[in-house]
Write a protein that holds these residues in place. Structure first.
Motif, short mmCIF file in Angstrom:
data_model
loop_
_atom_site.label_atom_id
_atom_site.label_comp_id
_atom_site.label_asym_id
_atom_site.label_seq_id
_atom_site.Cartn_x
_atom_site.Cartn_y
_atom_site.Cartn_z
N TRP A 112 -22.20 30.30 -4.16
CA TRP A 112 -21.14 29.30 -4.64
C TRP A 112 -21.36 28.22 -3.84
CZ3 TRP A 112 -20.07 33.05 -1.40
CH2 TRP A 112 -19.51 33.20 -0.45
N GLU A 113 -21.11 27.04 -4.49
CA GLU A 113 -21.08 25.62 -3.89
C GLU A 113 -19.62 25.19 -3.13
OE1 GLU A 113 -24.35 22.87 -5.79
OE2 GLU A 113 -22.29 22.74 -6.89
N ASP A 114 -19.66 24.87 -2.05
CA ASP A 114 -18.20 24.45 -1.72
C ASP A 114 -18.51 22.85 -1.07
OD1 ASP A 114 -19.60 24.41 0.96
OD2 ASP A 114 -18.38 26.43 1.81
N ASN A 115 -17.57 22.37 -0.36
CA ASN A 115 -17.61 20.97 -0.22
C ASN A 115 -18.95 20.67 1.07
OD1 ASN A 115 -15.71 19.96 -1.61
ND2 ASN A 115 -14.39 20.48 -0.09
N ILE A 116 -19.45 21.70 1.73
CA ILE A 116 -20.27 21.72 2.44
C ILE A 116 -21.85 21.89 2.07
CG2 ILE A 116 -21.39 22.68 4.71
CD1 ILE A 116 -18.44 23.45 5.55
N GLY A 117 -21.88 22.82 1.20
CA GLY A 117 -23.35 23.17 0.71
C GLY A 117 -23.13 24.42 -0.09
N LEU A 118 -24.45 25.10 -0.27
CA LEU A 118 -24.65 26.09 -1.01
C LEU A 118 -24.45 27.46 -0.10
CD1 LEU A 118 -25.28 27.58 -3.84
CD2 LEU A 118 -27.56 27.72 -2.98
N ARG A 119 -23.33 28.27 -0.28
CA ARG A 119 -23.03 29.41 0.46
C ARG A 119 -23.50 30.79 -0.10
NH1 ARG A 119 -20.89 30.48 5.17
NH2 ARG A 119 -19.72 32.06 5.68
N PHE A 120 -23.78 31.57 0.64
CA PHE A 120 -24.16 32.82 0.04
C PHE A 120 -23.56 34.17 0.98
CE2 PHE A 120 -27.30 32.95 3.71
CZ PHE A 120 -27.62 34.28 4.04
N GLU A 121 -23.62 35.34 0.06
CA GLU A 121 -23.12 36.41 0.69
C GLU A 121 -24.21 37.72 0.03
OE1 GLU A 121 -19.34 37.65 0.14
OE2 GLU A 121 -18.55 36.58 1.95
N CYS A 122 -24.71 38.42 0.71
CA CYS A 122 -25.56 39.43 0.13
C CYS A 122 -25.32 40.69 0.94
CB CYS A 122 -27.05 39.15 0.50
SG CYS A 122 -28.33 40.11 -0.34
N ASP A 123 -25.04 41.82 0.01
CA ASP A 123 -24.86 43.25 0.42
C ASP A 123 -26.33 43.79 0.56
OD1 ASP A 123 -22.22 42.60 0.42
OD2 ASP A 123 -22.17 43.43 -1.80
N LEU A 124 -26.78 44.12 1.71
CA LEU A 124 -27.96 44.66 1.92
C LEU A 124 -28.20 45.93 1.38
CD1 LEU A 124 -29.16 43.26 5.51
CD2 LEU A 124 -29.73 42.34 3.17
N PRO A 125 -29.69 46.38 0.69
CA PRO A 125 -29.83 47.57 0.23
C PRO A 125 -29.91 48.64 1.24
CG PRO A 125 -31.70 46.39 0.00
CD PRO A 125 -30.49 45.32 0.52
N ASN A 126 -29.28 50.02 0.95
CA ASN A 126 -29.71 51.23 1.87
C ASN A 126 -31.01 51.66 1.61
OD1 ASN A 126 -29.57 52.93 3.83
ND2 ASN A 126 -28.00 54.18 2.76
#
Length: 199
Positions: free
Chosen positions: A88-102
């Protein structure tokens, strides 16, 4: 279609958290892929680059974007399709979250990021719209990425910005003149002025 370009921007750190109420461990990484309106290092000795706010909006609404381990499509860490990658974009930049695979590469990625061996994020994209501004006082251009077709984001140990992988497109194909070309044009103009003054 434009060729894929890859960019690395140093981040303060990739955040790491581990959770799992059912006894399993779910590892999630997060951080900024890129911050808006921050100038890159000089690319090819010819231009700086920055990303405009909103440059990712169209991609975020239209594209399935993957998180890859160091840009390798055979090591997929997450996808927006199933929400294991969230962007998602916020006021700062493009942010990410990633759930790593097992799996093997997910655990390897987790270990390398926790140790701090991998602490950068880069992104693969093609350009829908950009703009160049010539900065006369610095004798370089500044490229602003206005609309980016984002394809993937990648935790990576090595920067693409210092060496620049500007897709194999030449400077001329980007529509800008190199410093050498500008120097030759200036010399030619001075020679023509000298010849006019003599004649």
């Amino acid at each position: 279609m434009d060729k894929k370009e890859i960019r690395f921007l140093p981040v303060e750190s990739i955040e790491f958290r581990s959770s799992g109420d059912d006894g399993s461990t779910a590892n999630t990484i997060s951080g900024y892929v890129v911050k808006f309106n921050q100038r890159s290092q000089l690319i090819w000795g010819e231009f700086y680059e920055k990303v405009a706010k909103g440059a990712f909006a169209r991609s975020l609404s239209e594209n399935v974007i993957k998180a890859l381990w160091n840009h390798r499509s055979d090591f997929v860490l997450g996808s927006t399709k199933n929400q294991t990658l969230r962007l998602w974009e916020d006021n700062i930049g493009l942010r990410f979250e990633c759930d790593l695979p097992n799996n093997t590469w997910g655990r390897d990625a987790s270990e390398s990021i926790q140790r701090g061996d991998v602490d950068g994020v880069s992104f693969g994209f093609s350009v829908r719209q950009d703009a160049f501004t010539y900065l006369k006082e610095e004798d370089v251009y500044e490229r602003t990425l206005i609309d980016i077709d984002l394809r993937e984001v990648s935790p990576t140990p090595f920067p693409a910005y210092p060496d620049s992988e500007v897709s194999q497109r030449s400077i001329e194909q980007m529509g800008i003149k190199t410093k050498e070309q500008r120097k030759l044009e200036k010399e030619k103009l001075l020679l023509e002025i000298d010849l006019l003054a003599i004649g």
